[in-house]
Design an enzyme around this catalytic site. Sequence first.
Site, PDB file in Angstrom:
ATOM      1  CG  LEU A   6      -1.755   1.291   1.376  1.00 18.23           C
ATOM      2  CD1 LEU A   6      -2.722   1.487   0.214  1.00 18.23           C
ATOM      3  CD2 LEU A   6      -2.497   1.273   2.699  1.00 18.23           C
ATOM      4  CG  HIS A   7       5.079   3.049   1.839  1.00 13.11           C
ATOM      5  ND1 HIS A   7       4.972   4.416   1.990  1.00 13.11           N
ATOM      6  CD2 HIS A   7       6.391   2.799   1.614  1.00 13.11           C
ATOM      7  CE1 HIS A   7       6.173   4.961   1.875  1.00 13.11           C
ATOM      8  NE2 HIS A   7       7.042   3.993   1.651  1.00 13.11           N
ATOM      9  NE  ARG A   8       6.410  -2.149  -3.059  1.00 15.20           N
ATOM     10  CZ  ARG A   8       6.425  -3.060  -2.091  1.00 15.20           C
ATOM     11  NH1 ARG A   8       7.133  -2.844  -1.003  1.00 15.20           N
ATOM     12  NH2 ARG A   8       5.753  -4.179  -2.194  1.00 15.20           N
ATOM     13  CB  SER A  37       3.961   8.025   1.253  1.00 15.79           C
ATOM     14  OG  SER A  37       5.033   7.870   2.154  1.00 15.79           O
TER      15      SER A  37
END
Length: 189
Positions: free
Chosen positions: A28-30, A177
């Site tokens: 998810l972060h990416r 992010s």
Amino acid sequence: MDHYIDIRLRPDPDFPAPILMGALYSKLHRALVELAADDIGISLPAHNTGVQARHPGETLRVHGAADRIETLLATGWLKGMRDHAEVGEVFPVPDNAVHRTVRRRQFKTNADRLRRRRMRRHNESETEVIEAIPESIEKRVTLPFIQVRSSSTGQRFSLFIEHGPKQDTPEQGRFNSYGLSSSATVPWF
């Protein structure tokens, strides 16, 4: 923040839930970095707190506008996780939802590590740093955490997540992010 989607981990005999949540959250972060998304937040509705139970739970809830959540899902960021997670539908937030911040917390938890760092940075002796940094500085963290890998540095670290107090009115703002914010709120239900 008028819509959400729940992503629930399936039980897996080979991987414990915290490992799977770390993989899911890193993906998810990416995706949030790729989208440059500052309007998507997260919460962990089934998290546990306490020194012995700092578990993020088995559900990652993603909050945002319906079109932004659909755009996120269309990136294919869940590739490789479909066997390990059930992805729900995008639903509107219930009318009776309260709101809360979900933010990162950082702790200085290891006195020995802090002493070694101070010795390197300030060229102080071991005796000097022991006096400057007592054992009592160590904190027993009770917040849930997720092991993630930073997309900018590549380093793995423990991301401690704090769910703030419940409040009746939402606060607008930007999310980082990781889908976290110290000021903007997400619906809580």
